[in-house]
Design an enzyme around this catalytic site. Structure first.
Site, short mmCIF file in Angstrom:
data_model
loop_
_atom_site.label_atom_id
_atom_site.label_comp_id
_atom_site.label_asym_id
_atom_site.label_seq_id
_atom_site.Cartn_x
_atom_site.Cartn_y
_atom_site.Cartn_z
N ARG A 1 0.86 -1.06 -0.01
CA ARG A 1 0.16 -0.10 0.38
C ARG A 1 0.59 1.85 -0.23
O ARG A 1 0.17 2.47 0.01
CB ARG A 1 -0.76 0.07 1.18
N LYS B 1 -17.20 -17.67 4.70
CA LYS B 1 -18.90 -16.76 5.19
C LYS B 1 -19.22 -16.85 4.41
O LYS B 1 -19.78 -16.26 3.73
CB LYS B 1 -18.85 -16.05 6.32
N GLY C 1 -8.70 -8.65 0.90
CA GLY C 1 -7.42 -9.63 1.56
C GLY C 1 -7.24 -10.37 1.37
O GLY C 1 -5.74 -10.88 0.78
N GLY D 1 -12.42 -4.04 2.19
CA GLY D 1 -13.90 -3.75 2.23
C GLY D 1 -14.27 -2.69 0.84
O GLY D 1 -15.79 -2.74 0.59
C1 3PG Z 1 -8.34 -1.82 5.57
O1 3PG Z 1 -7.88 -2.03 5.69
O2 3PG Z 1 -9.52 -2.29 5.46
C2 3PG Z 1 -8.81 -0.06 5.31
O3 3PG Z 1 -7.23 0.21 5.68
C3 3PG Z 1 -9.61 0.54 6.05
O4 3PG Z 1 -9.22 0.54 7.16
P1 3PG Z 1 -10.58 -0.74 8.62
O5 3PG Z 1 -10.93 -1.55 7.69
O6 3PG Z 1 -9.49 -0.89 9.88
O7 3PG Z 1 -11.74 0.88 7.97
MG MG Z 2 -10.74 -3.32 6.30
#
Ligand code: 3PG
Ligand code: MG
Length: 402
Positions: free
Chosen positions: A33, A204, A360, A383
């Site tokens: 990142r 899930k 992820g 997300g």
């Molecule tokens: C992540 O890694 O999902 C983003 O940096 C956002 O972080 P968060 O899910 O804690 O809001």
């Molecule tokens: Mg997140």
């Protein structure tokens, strides 16, 4: 951002430097990142501007010290300063405050060509609430606002969203990473070359209901693997032994199957599974049909027939979207399904397909398998990418466009 003149200007840049750290040493264990935001920062400096970087790191509010205070030693942005300086090739200043008199003074003193990283945005409660006063003060530090934090674009926070309202349309924009992420998602969502195949995995169903439901509106094929597949297999009347299952989602699974049929989407579940008698890499294992798994056994990976069927569909596709692993790929003995999918996506890409990997775990999988350079695009958002593919408008994106 290419339409903005940065000469002698201070750019307030929201980046997503929320990188994984070693638990003991706090050394960065994956700098993807940070590297992804470097072109934006370099561009600003090359154009004669300076950059004030702001980011969150982790969720400090969920890991307070026993006395209720923030664990600064663990969550400080200072963990990212030296590495950012190394990647940029210029010194990087650090302010141990996100917003306040010190931050204001350091921002005011910043000279063209200089970079400043502010302390973790989440050290202040107003950040998560999208606080207007906080955003206004923050906005006073810079002449221009650039959002390059795609990974955080689904959060309506002060530094990702509210702050943008204090800049005129000419003085705010997306960074190069944000632009690339949005363009690549767009290529899948709008006018994809067909067939378009989505591969969805993970533990899930409940995490991805909306995603699966929306995907049925725009994909030609939907491959479902990973733990979530067994909720579907059971809903269709199969015996799944001790495999993962969300019993409260069986009806929903059947509704998704019915929707696929109604829309003419080919929905593929794993015909066979590699099952284990314990959740362990060293468990006994065998391949069985996914709908006749005996009690005491659980599916931890897709089987060979499933791999062959999934691969054939992938190789026949012109656009591919992959979110979530096919099995417990962290266990060497149950990584083959995920590996096969990764290789097939890479092969299809070499043959001219466009492939987007987001989320992820599937990103971790392509990295672990050394295939990140062989797919078209690997998203830096978890997300955020999920919400984009669900058809949502991300608040961080909307704030720039308005
Ligand atoms: C992540 O890694 O999902 C983003 O940096 C956002 O972080 P968060 O899910 O804690 O809001
Ligand atoms: Mg997140």
């Amino acid at each position: 951002m290419q339409n903005i003149n940065f000469s002698n200007k201070k750019a307030l840049v929201r980046v997503d430097f929320n990188v994984p750290l070693d638990k003991k040493t706090f050394a960065i264990t994956d700098d993807t990142r940070i590297r992804a935001a470097i072109p934006t920062i370099k561009y600003i400096l090359d154009q004669g501007g300076s950059a004030i970087l702001m980011s969150h790191l982790g969720r400090p509010d969920e890991k307070l010290l026993p006395d209720g205070s923030i664990d600064v030693a663990r969550f400080t942005m200072n963990h990212t300063v030296a590495h950012t300086a190394e990647l940029l090739g210029v010194p990087v200043l650090f302010c141990e405050e996100f917003v306040g008199p010190k931050a204001a003074a350091m921002a005011a003193a910043l000279q063209p060509g200089q970079v400043l990283i502010l302390e973790n945005t989440r050290f202040l409660k107003g950040e998560g609430k999208g606080d207007v006063e906080l955003a206004k003060t923050l906005a006073s530090y810079g002449d221009i606002y650039i959002n390059d934090a795609f990974g955080s674009a689904h959060r309506a926070h002060a530094s990702t969203t509210t702050v943008a309202q204090f800049f005129s349309a000419e003085n705010k924009g997306f960074g190069f990473l944000m632009k690339a992420e949005l363009d690549n998602a767009d290529r899948v969502l709008n006018n994809p070359e067909r067939p378009l195949t989505a591969i969805v995995g993970g533990a899930k169903v409940s995490d991805k209901i909306l995603l699966l439901d929306r995907m049925l509106d725009y994909v030609d094929n939907l491959i479902i693997g990973g733990g979530m597949a067994y909720t579907f297999v059971k809903a269709q009347g199969g015996q799944i032994g001790n495999s993962l299952c969300e019993d409260d989602r069986l009806e929903l699974a059947n509704q998704l199957v019915a929707k696929a049929q109604a829309k003419g989407v080919k929905l593929l579940l794993p015909e066979d599974s590699l099952v284990a008698d314990a959740f362990s890499n060293d468990a006994n294992r065998k391949v069985v049909a996914s709908n006749v798994i005996e009690p005491g056994w659980m599916g931890l990976d897709v089987g060979e027939k499933a791999c062959a069927e999934f691969s054939a569909t992938i190789l026949n596709s012109k656009t591919l979207l992959w979110n979530g692993p096919m099995g417990v790929f962290e266990f060497e003995n149950f990584a083959k399904g995920t590996q096969t999918i990764a290789e097939s996506v890479a092969k299809a890409t070499a043959n001219g397909a466009f492939s987007l990997v987001g989320g992820g775990d599937s990103v971790a999988a392509v990295n672990q398998m050394g295939l990140a350079d062989e797919v078209s695009y690997v998203s830096t958002g978890g997300g955020a990418m999920l919400e984009l593919l669900e058809g949502k408008v991300l608040p961080g994106v909307k704030a720039i466009k308005e």
